[in-house]
Design a protein around this motif. Structure first.
Motif, PDB file in Angstrom:
ATOM      1  N   LEU A   1     -91.234 -10.302   0.706  1.00 51.48           N
ATOM      2  CA  LEU A   1     -92.547  -9.927   0.422  1.00 51.48           C
ATOM      3  C   LEU A   1     -93.455 -10.776   0.402  1.00 51.48           C
ATOM      4  O   LEU A   1     -93.177 -11.986  -0.117  1.00 51.48           O
ATOM      5  N   PHE A   2     -94.798 -10.623   1.035  1.00 48.28           N
ATOM      6  CA  PHE A   2     -95.768 -11.844   1.096  1.00 48.28           C
ATOM      7  C   PHE A   2     -97.132 -10.732   0.558  1.00 48.28           C
ATOM      8  O   PHE A   2     -97.351  -9.860   0.836  1.00 48.28           O
ATOM      9  N   TYR A   3     -97.717 -11.326  -0.624  1.00 44.42           N
ATOM     10  CA  TYR A   3     -98.724 -10.870  -1.195  1.00 44.42           C
ATOM     11  C   TYR A   3     -99.763 -12.017  -1.167  1.00 44.42           C
ATOM     12  O   TYR A   3     -99.585 -12.963  -1.730  1.00 44.42           O
ATOM     13  N   TYR A   4    -100.968 -11.439  -0.861  1.00 46.72           N
ATOM     14  CA  TYR A   4    -102.295 -12.330  -0.665  1.00 46.72           C
ATOM     15  C   TYR A   4    -103.498 -11.621  -1.381  1.00 46.72           C
ATOM     16  O   TYR A   4    -103.717 -10.470  -0.958  1.00 46.72           O
ATOM     17  N   ALA A   5    -104.120 -12.279  -2.517  1.00 47.27           N
ATOM     18  CA  ALA A   5    -105.155 -11.845  -2.937  1.00 47.27           C
ATOM     19  C   ALA A   5    -106.455 -13.122  -2.735  1.00 47.27           C
ATOM     20  O   ALA A   5    -106.036 -14.175  -3.249  1.00 47.27           O
ATOM     21  N   GLY A   6    -107.552 -12.498  -2.316  1.00 52.12           N
ATOM     22  CA  GLY A   6    -108.617 -13.345  -2.195  1.00 52.12           C
ATOM     23  C   GLY A   6    -109.737 -13.232  -1.149  1.00 52.12           C
ATOM     24  O   GLY A   6    -109.569 -11.812  -0.632  1.00 52.12           O
ATOM     25  N   HIS A   7    -110.269 -13.869  -0.429  1.00 47.70           N
ATOM     26  CA  HIS A   7    -111.173 -13.465   0.567  1.00 47.70           C
ATOM     27  C   HIS A   7    -110.435 -13.660   1.774  1.00 47.70           C
ATOM     28  O   HIS A   7    -109.487 -14.458   2.020  1.00 47.70           O
ATOM     29  N   GLY A   8    -110.603 -12.534   2.751  1.00 53.46           N
ATOM     30  CA  GLY A   8    -110.088 -12.406   4.090  1.00 53.46           C
ATOM     31  C   GLY A   8    -111.248 -11.654   5.006  1.00 53.46           C
ATOM     32  O   GLY A   8    -111.975 -10.876   4.352  1.00 53.46           O
ATOM     33  N   ILE A   9    -111.221 -11.957   6.272  1.00 55.52           N
ATOM     34  CA  ILE A   9    -112.005 -11.394   6.940  1.00 55.52           C
ATOM     35  C   ILE A   9    -111.272 -11.017   8.392  1.00 55.52           C
ATOM     36  O   ILE A   9    -110.293 -11.529   8.895  1.00 55.52           O
ATOM     37  N   GLN A  10    -112.025  -9.996   9.142  1.00 56.48           N
ATOM     38  CA  GLN A  10    -111.754  -9.958  10.419  1.00 56.48           C
ATOM     39  C   GLN A  10    -112.524 -10.334  11.503  1.00 56.48           C
ATOM     40  O   GLN A  10    -113.859 -10.172  11.496  1.00 56.48           O
TER      41      GLN A  10
END
Length: 651
Positions: free
Chosen positions: A100-109
């Motif tokens: 399982l990978f969890y990421y919280a923070g800024h992200g863009i496409q």
């Protein structure tokens, strides 16, 4: 020089160690997780929630038996550290059952590809992306090469482009939908292309819902994400809708298994010993306050281990309910963290304040209303039963003070008592305001006349909280408190918000609404009579008291005493004739078949169209005694009148 026998012994020990390590890595029940929360950005807006979100998810996963990379949530990683952590994750995954990978923070496409933004990223042009950001497919590649049966990738990163324009014309809102490789689930905090909300507390709505859902025993993985979606939609008033991309999953996976069984396996058969079975829980979402010092137990039994103690007056959130030996037990949590079980005898719905406490305004900042004062509200008496035969005339009650919201002066230090005067849902406001007061400066708290509120801390707190509050509200938000001072009194619109007779300039309509139920309402409903708090309270004391119908679609809200809660009625009757017919028949049954019987419908406030819908439909269908209580629950509470827990009525 070592002897041949000694060299043989050393080699055998080394082989055993390698074999033992390989066996450990190949253990079929190993579950590995990498949890990252980025908040302190150097060249982009800081995010206060992601580190808290990541710590909550990490502690939840660790409690469920996951092995964490570096044994903790990894906070505020630059590009080099983020890539190194992902590589360690891939190595640790080898031979495990699930990753399982969890990421919280800024992200863009950008051009259909999703990127995670390290804390040190600086973007001036599109060409910088490959040097400064991390492609989310990098994680899927590491997972795909590990041979795990199930991989879960969770992106709590669907926020606005933090770099603004800066030549990045191809950057789109939110994240793009990714193709899930075989045996993979990809969870997004909101639907592709949309922007997620940070919420008003220390933990975002998605992380809070995810942590609670993962702890629910016996819930399969796809059911877990469905539960997350339901919770987030409720918490955000439908403004945020989590999304899922998945491929076929082999076997069954439980975050919290129903019994001691392999994680990726068929659901186990019930234990033969009833005492050894996990409690059968009914999912609930309700706030309680402890009535005395309450012990928290590991299991719903007074014989179970005591894991914590809660002092009297502690507010907790119940996420599950079960009955053991004839007693109700609730699984409770605080700040998104599961505590254990508390017996229902020690819990009650948070109380409302009495009228005298709500009526006195501080002398330092008197405020008068432009409108005429409301009718005097009589002293509270318990309303009789809903049937005419059971109703009895009440003695003439003494008058209470007229409705008038508290007004707080500016320029003083904020305190938790302020929450009682803010035009907000009291229980949540008090909890949120306490969180705000515990935070150090810089900090900011914002409110809106529609009841939206929120707070932020850290650099840029003022702008961040106004942006989040305005997204969640249908009206303008203003800063109420900054750092250690109140910067404005309750602004003038707040008096209008609690004044149920205020004309917002909205014309009555004969059309049922099918969406956008939160907004300023007209003064009247065609065919119905608008009724105010004092008049309604007096009517409820008479033998021919009206039937109270609550049509608000909000789980766990407070209802007027003896009201019938026809859940979702106001928000669904505009969508089909079949639903309209069911609602009309339900109200007709409550009225004993008498369409001349007085019926009062209400929802949350003068900013709620659900009760307008209900009153309009009943008037159309020939009900001649329809009353629209426009002020709703909030005006009732502002008068210091009692409320009770909602009890749904089947319709």
């Amino acid at each position: 020089m070592p002897s041949p026998a000694r060299r043989l012994l050393v080699a055998a020990i080394a082989l055993l160690a390698v074999a033992g390590e390989a066996a450990a890595q190949a253990a079929p029940d190993r579950r590995v997780a990498l949890v990252i929360g980025n908040g302190k950005y150097e060249a982009a807006a800081a995010l206060p929630n992601p580190p808290n979100d990541a710590r909550l998810i990490a502690s939840t996963l660790k409690g469920l038996g996951f092995e964490l990379v570096d044994d903790a949530a990894l906070i505020d990683l630059d590009k080099a550290k983020l890539e190194a952590a992902i590589r360690r994750f891939g190595q640790k995954l080898a031979g495990s059952a699930a990753g399982l990978f969890y990421y919280a923070g800024h992200g863009i496409q950008l051009r259909g590809t999703n990127y995670l933004i390290p804390t040190g990223a600086r973007l001036e042009r599109e060409a910088d992306v490959k040097y400064e950001l991390v492609d989310a497919n990098f994680i899927l590649d590491e997972m795909g090469s590990a041979g795990t049966k199930l991989n879960v990738m969770i992106l709590d990163a669907c926020r606005n482009n933090p770099f603004g324009g800066r030549g990045l014309r191809s950057v789109q809102s939110g994240l793009a939908q990714m193709q899930a490789p075989s045996g993979t689930i990809i969870g997004y905090a909101t639907q592709p292309g949309a922007v997620a909300l940070d919420g008003s507390g220390r933990v975002g709505p998605y992380a809070s819902a995810l942590a609670a859902a993962m702890r629910m025993p016996g819930m399969r993985v796809l059911e877990t994400f469905n539960e997350v979606g339901v919770r987030v939609q409720k918490q955000t008033g439908g403004q945020q809708q989590p999304w899922l991309a998945t491929s076929p999953i082999e076997g069954q996976f439980f975050f919290a298994p129903p019994a001691a069984a392999p994680t990726v396996a068929a659901a186990p058969a019930p234990a033969s010993d009833p005492a050894s079975r996990p409690p059968a829980l009914i999912a609930v979402d309700q706030e309680f306050v402890t009535t005395g010092n309450a012990n928290v137990r590991a299991q719903p039994s007074t014989d179970s281990e005591k894991v914590a103690a809660l002092p009297a007056g502690t507010i907790v959130a119940a996420t599950g309910k079960t009955k053991v030996a004839g007693k109700d037990w609730f699984r409770v949590e605080r700040d998104g963290r599961n505590l254990g079980y508390v017996i229902g005898d020690l819990l009650e719905s948070p109380p409302t304040k009495s009228a005298p406490q709500l009526a006195a305004a501080p002398a330092a900042s008197p405020v008068t209303r432009p409108a005429a004062p409301a009718p005097a509200v009589p002293a509270v008496a318990t309303p009789p039963a809903a049937t005419p035969s059971a109703a009895k005339p009440a003695a003439a009650p003494a008058a209470m003070p007229t409705l008038a919201p508290l007004v707080l002066p500016a320029g003083r230090r904020p305190s938790v008592d302020d929450a009682e005067a803010l035009p907000l849902d009291k229980d949540k406001a008090i909890a949120g305001y306490r969180d705000f007061l515990r935070e150090g400066a810089p900090r900011a708290f914002a409110i809106s006349v529609t009841g939206a509120w929120g707070w932020r801390s850290g650099v840029g707190a003022r702008n961040a909280v106004l942006e989040a509050c305005n997204r969640a509200s249908k009206a303008r938000c203003q800063l109420y408190a900054v750092d250690d001072r109140v910067v404005i009194p309750i602004f003038p619109e707040a008096a209008a918000y609690l004044d149920e007779a205020t004309d917002f300039g909205v014309a009555p309509t004969a059309e049922l609404r099918v969406s956008d139920f939160e907004g300023a309402t007209p003064l009247t409903v065609p065919g119905a009579r608008t009724i105010r708090t004092g008049e309604l309270h007096a009517a409820l004391q008479r033998p021919d008291r009206p039937i109270l119908v609550d049509v608000l679609d909000m789980e766990g809200h407070r209802a007027l005493p003896s009201a019938f809660w026809l859940r979702k009625a106001g928000s669904t009757i505009g969508k089909s004739a079949e639903v309209q017919g069911r609602f009309v028949r339900a109200v007709e049954r409550l009225a004993g078949g008498d369409r001349a019987r007085p019926v009062a419908v209400y929802c949350l406030s003068a900013w709620c169209w659900e009760s307008y819908n209900a009153a309009l439909l009943l008037a159309r269908q020939g009900f001649t005694g329809v009353m629209w209580y426009r002020g709703g629950t909030r005006s009732w509470l502002a008068a210091g009148l009692p409320v009770e827990a909602t009890k749904p009525t089947n319709w």
